[in-house]
Design an enzyme around this catalytic site. Sequence first.
Site, PDB file in Angstrom:
ATOM      1  N   GLY A  71      72.185 -35.639 136.632  1.00 55.17           N
ATOM      2  CA  GLY A  71      70.513 -35.703 137.365  1.00 55.17           C
ATOM      3  C   GLY A  71      70.249 -35.023 138.400  1.00 55.17           C
ATOM      4  CB  SER A  74      70.376 -27.637 140.343  1.00 53.42           C
ATOM      5  OG  SER A  74      69.394 -26.968 139.745  1.00 53.42           O
ATOM      6  CB  SER A 110      77.079 -28.211 144.009  1.00 55.83           C
ATOM      7  OG  SER A 110      76.582 -26.673 144.306  1.00 55.83           O
ATOM      8  CG  HIS A 112      75.605 -24.351 147.301  1.00 56.28           C
ATOM      9  ND1 HIS A 112      75.738 -23.061 148.222  1.00 56.28           N
ATOM     10  CD2 HIS A 112      75.365 -24.555 145.911  1.00 56.28           C
ATOM     11  CE1 HIS A 112      76.137 -22.168 146.983  1.00 56.28           C
ATOM     12  NE2 HIS A 112      75.411 -22.141 145.866  1.00 56.28           N
ATOM     13  CE1 TYR A 139      72.523 -28.632 144.752  1.00 57.01           C
ATOM     14  CE2 TYR A 139      73.541 -27.541 144.615  1.00 57.01           C
ATOM     15  CZ  TYR A 139      72.954 -27.986 144.376  1.00 57.01           C
ATOM     16  OH  TYR A 139      73.530 -28.071 143.241  1.00 57.01           O
ATOM     17  CE  LYS A 143      74.893 -31.637 143.356  1.00 55.75           C
ATOM     18  NZ  LYS A 143      74.390 -32.223 142.234  1.00 55.75           N
ATOM     19  CB  SER A 168      78.230 -19.558 138.556  1.00 62.26           C
ATOM     20  OG  SER A 168      78.931 -19.549 139.614  1.00 62.26           O
ATOM     21  CB  SER A 169      78.759 -24.722 135.094  1.00 64.91           C
ATOM     22  OG  SER A 169      78.964 -24.973 133.831  1.00 64.91           O
ATOM     23  NE  ARG A 177      79.105 -17.454 145.436  1.00 63.14           N
ATOM     24  CZ  ARG A 177      78.756 -18.684 145.046  1.00 63.14           C
ATOM     25  NH1 ARG A 177      78.540 -18.703 143.967  1.00 63.14           N
ATOM     26  NH2 ARG A 177      79.561 -19.837 145.273  1.00 63.14           N
TER      27      ARG A 177
END
Length: 269
Positions: A71, A74, A110, A112, A139, A143, A168-169, A177
């Site tokens: 949750g 994103s 992530s 990121h 963001y 994380k 990248s899911s 990329r």
Amino acid sequence: MTRLLITGAAGNMGAMLRPLLRRPDRTLRLFDIAEIADIDSATEEFVQGSVTDRAAVAAAVDGVDAILHLGGLSTEDSWANILSINVDGTQAIFDAAVAHGVTRVVTASSNHAVGFWTHDEAAGQPLPGDVSPRPDGFYGWSKAAVEALGRMYHDRFGIDVVNLRIGSSFEKPPNYRGLASWMSPADTARLVEASLSDNAKGFHTVWGISKNTRAWWSGAEGAAIGYRPMEDAEQFAEEFLAEHEWTFDDPILQRVGGAFCDHPLGKRM
């Protein structure tokens, strides 16, 4: 493991994972602010609410054995929203886990969180899954904060925590990329199962990627908890490389966070 809470269950990743995580001996408790219409009554139950509502979080956590925390926001957003949803919301999840005796939390971190690490800085070696944070925006910072919260709740309260630095899911890589960063749906489920296993006791931070030929992020940390990816983004290479040359001189490929490192934060504040 008999009851697994999935926060953000109505989101893209939650919807993707639900059929892959169903088992006869497991109930998936789905938690999201959005309604979920397609509940499988044999294996799923739904609690509606937001991670910003601590009473709703407590109700969702009560009686579960483990939490898969998907949750939150994103992508890039305002500082206020990032703090409220991603950081305060995650702290509410951990706090409820302690209160209700939940001993395993798997968080969706992530790439990121470490977006400004580069291929050159890996110095010819795979970049470790637990490399120190270098977030590429609000963001990504949230994380990194989530990972740090997990570290504290592990050290102070003994909760087993696995941070998944997801690449990248999606069903297929979203761009070229993704030939390095992709994690297939089936491999995402494999990583979650490994994160719920006895191999993942303690505190771990791992990359969430498939067994990609072009990957430059390490698979060692995932292997240590029993993650064995089976798919390779190379099956999509011809499609993507018809329009792009694969070179690490391109910042999209050179940096962990790709184009996020150039995101105009000021326009979203």
